[in-house]
Design a protein around this motif. Sequence first.
Motif, PDB file in Angstrom:
ATOM      1  N   UNK A   1       2.943  13.249   7.084  1.00  0.00           N
ATOM      2  CA  UNK A   1       2.160  14.052   6.420  1.00  0.00           C
ATOM      3  C   UNK A   1       1.268  13.643   5.073  1.00  0.00           C
ATOM      4  N   UNK A   2       2.128  12.867   4.317  1.00  0.00           N
ATOM      5  CA  UNK A   2       1.763  12.326   3.006  1.00  0.00           C
ATOM      6  C   UNK A   2       0.905  11.132   3.416  1.00  0.00           C
ATOM      7  N   UNK A   3       1.271  10.359   4.586  1.00  0.00           N
ATOM      8  CA  UNK A   3       0.437   9.059   5.064  1.00  0.00           C
ATOM      9  C   UNK A   3      -0.926   9.448   5.256  1.00  0.00           C
ATOM     10  N   UNK A   4      -0.947  10.719   6.270  1.00  0.00           N
ATOM     11  CA  UNK A   4      -2.237  11.069   6.375  1.00  0.00           C
ATOM     12  C   UNK A   4      -3.250  11.673   5.202  1.00  0.00           C
ATOM     13  N   UNK A   5      -2.525  12.103   4.192  1.00  0.00           N
ATOM     14  CA  UNK A   5      -3.040  12.564   3.010  1.00  0.00           C
ATOM     15  C   UNK A   5      -3.854  11.442   2.253  1.00  0.00           C
ATOM     16  N   UNK A   6      -3.156  10.494   2.349  1.00  0.00           N
ATOM     17  CA  UNK A   6      -3.341   9.260   1.421  1.00  0.00           C
ATOM     18  C   UNK A   6      -4.219   8.158   2.528  1.00  0.00           C
ATOM     19  N   UNK A   7      -4.131   7.877   3.686  1.00  0.00           N
ATOM     20  CA  UNK A   7      -4.685   7.062   4.279  1.00  0.00           C
ATOM     21  C   UNK A   7      -5.518   7.819   5.528  1.00  0.00           C
ATOM     22  N   UNK A   8      -6.743   7.813   5.534  1.00  0.00           N
ATOM     23  CA  UNK A   8      -7.474   8.549   6.194  1.00  0.00           C
ATOM     24  C   UNK A   8      -7.915   8.113   7.819  1.00  0.00           C
ATOM     25  N   UNK A   9      -6.674   7.837   8.478  1.00  0.00           N
ATOM     26  CA  UNK A   9      -6.820   7.495   9.981  1.00  0.00           C
ATOM     27  C   UNK A   9      -7.196   8.523  10.820  1.00  0.00           C
ATOM     28  N   UNK A  10      -8.184   8.306  11.684  1.00  0.00           N
ATOM     29  CA  UNK A  10      -8.799   9.230  12.656  1.00  0.00           C
ATOM     30  C   UNK A  10      -8.466   9.101  13.794  1.00  0.00           C
ATOM     31  N   UNK A  11      -7.895   7.857  14.582  1.00  0.00           N
ATOM     32  CA  UNK A  11      -7.835   7.576  15.499  1.00  0.00           C
ATOM     33  C   UNK A  11      -6.099   7.670  15.873  1.00  0.00           C
ATOM     34  N   UNK A  12      -5.831   7.749  17.340  1.00  0.00           N
ATOM     35  CA  UNK A  12      -4.324   7.717  17.374  1.00  0.00           C
ATOM     36  C   UNK A  12      -3.316   6.730  16.644  1.00  0.00           C
TER      37      UNK A  12
ATOM     38  N   UNK B   1       0.742  -1.354  -0.115  1.00  0.00           N
ATOM     39  CA  UNK B   1       0.016  -0.100   0.019  1.00  0.00           C
ATOM     40  C   UNK B   1       0.865   1.385   0.053  1.00  0.00           C
ATOM     41  N   UNK B   2       1.913   1.131   0.876  1.00  0.00           N
ATOM     42  CA  UNK B   2       2.767   2.555   0.874  1.00  0.00           C
ATOM     43  C   UNK B   2       3.438   2.921  -0.625  1.00  0.00           C
ATOM     44  N   UNK B   3       3.874   1.579  -1.172  1.00  0.00           N
ATOM     45  CA  UNK B   3       4.511   1.859  -2.186  1.00  0.00           C
ATOM     46  C   UNK B   3       3.556   2.134  -3.568  1.00  0.00           C
ATOM     47  N   UNK B   4       2.452   1.679  -3.403  1.00  0.00           N
ATOM     48  CA  UNK B   4       1.302   2.055  -4.374  1.00  0.00           C
ATOM     49  C   UNK B   4       1.004   3.571  -4.424  1.00  0.00           C
ATOM     50  N   UNK B   5       0.958   4.219  -3.022  1.00  0.00           N
ATOM     51  CA  UNK B   5       0.400   5.497  -2.859  1.00  0.00           C
ATOM     52  C   UNK B   5       1.769   6.335  -2.432  1.00  0.00           C
ATOM     53  N   UNK B   6       3.025   5.845  -2.883  1.00  0.00           N
ATOM     54  CA  UNK B   6       3.936   6.767  -2.744  1.00  0.00           C
ATOM     55  C   UNK B   6       4.368   7.206  -1.339  1.00  0.00           C
ATOM     56  N   UNK B   7       4.065   6.529  -0.436  1.00  0.00           N
ATOM     57  CA  UNK B   7       4.418   7.020   0.817  1.00  0.00           C
ATOM     58  C   UNK B   7       5.537   6.337   1.611  1.00  0.00           C
ATOM     59  N   UNK B   8       6.655   7.422   1.521  1.00  0.00           N
ATOM     60  CA  UNK B   8       7.741   6.866   2.126  1.00  0.00           C
ATOM     61  C   UNK B   8       8.844   6.000   1.584  1.00  0.00           C
ATOM     62  N   UNK B   9       9.555   5.428   1.998  1.00  0.00           N
ATOM     63  CA  UNK B   9      10.503   4.354   1.449  1.00  0.00           C
ATOM     64  C   UNK B   9      10.416   3.187   2.347  1.00  0.00           C
TER      65      UNK B   9
END
Length: 349
Positions: free
Chosen positions: A269-280, A134-142
């Motif tokens: 920041x990129x993670x939250x833009x792509x993955x809408x987690x609302x909880x801690x 998922x991270x690779x698909x969404x371009x989130x980090x390495x």
Amino acid sequence: MSRNGLVKFCSPRRKPNMVRIWMNHWFSTAYNIVNLIKQDDPEFFVIGSNENVGSPIRTVCDEWYHEPTLKDDTYVDYCVEFCREHHVDVFLPRRGMLDISKHIQRFASIGTKVMVDDYSLISVLNHKNEAYELFKKEGIGIVPEYRMVTTTEQFCRGYSELKEQYKQVCFKFVKDEGGKSFRLIDNSRTGYATLFKKQTTRMTYDAAVAALSEKETFPPIMLMPYLPNEEISVDCLKTNSGIIMIPRVKGATRVEAIRYNPDILATCQRFFERIPLEMPCNIQFKYLEGIPYMLEVNTRMSGGVQMACLGSGINIPNIAVNKLLGIDKHWTNNYEEKQVSHIEIPVVI
């Protein structure tokens, strides 16, 4: 004993209209989470439960129960009944979190808000290989290079491939918690010198192959390069005022550094833009040759969240509970870098 079979240890006088919060079986450092929840709202009423009768968490809870040993949907049934019987307003699950997330509407129907994100998200994030894809698909980090193996033959082949590119290789079972199955393959761990070194997380390649060979197939194992440099643990929470992101640099001692590395913050920041987690949640990184690799996302508060809260002045557990109640708690971060440590204190259980 209550009707749902949980053994009750204490029951102080209840006040009307008090917010009732239940934390089920958590790790012992949740002692600090309870204190933080009540720090800014001392009227919050915290109910704790655990399989371990002697858990120190009971000393900071207003009400305490000994949990039965149950699994899967049977445990979810108990949780729903517990919330109903004890008029729980907010449920912070740790044990059975994935199964509970599947049945979130059952809790909503009895008026209990649950601090867990949608199952479709956390089921992926709690399976490391699926999360990496998922991270690779969404371009989130390495993410690190890795191999998934379920047989000794695959293990040997994967190890050989990774060893050609990296100095050291490590592995652990995909379904693991707290890194209990983590092993670093270290072929120097033989002879007299080993008597003076801890062996718990290290084993030789031959020993690993011998152990795995006892099974024709085994649960999925992830093989990956060992990342020996700094470990960064980022405690996060999305709020209406922005995303709380507090990176802690962890080391071999009890001293942690709050350090706001721009690359780490940008990846979160990129993670939250792509993955809408609302909880801690807690996002973990590790460095290799100056590159921060994204290791995993824990879809819950971390065991060291109190370190982040102390170093930043931001009370993540309390803000998160209030968020579930529909209340926006004010917070600010001056991004001041600090060193934070902790000491053990005795408690009477």
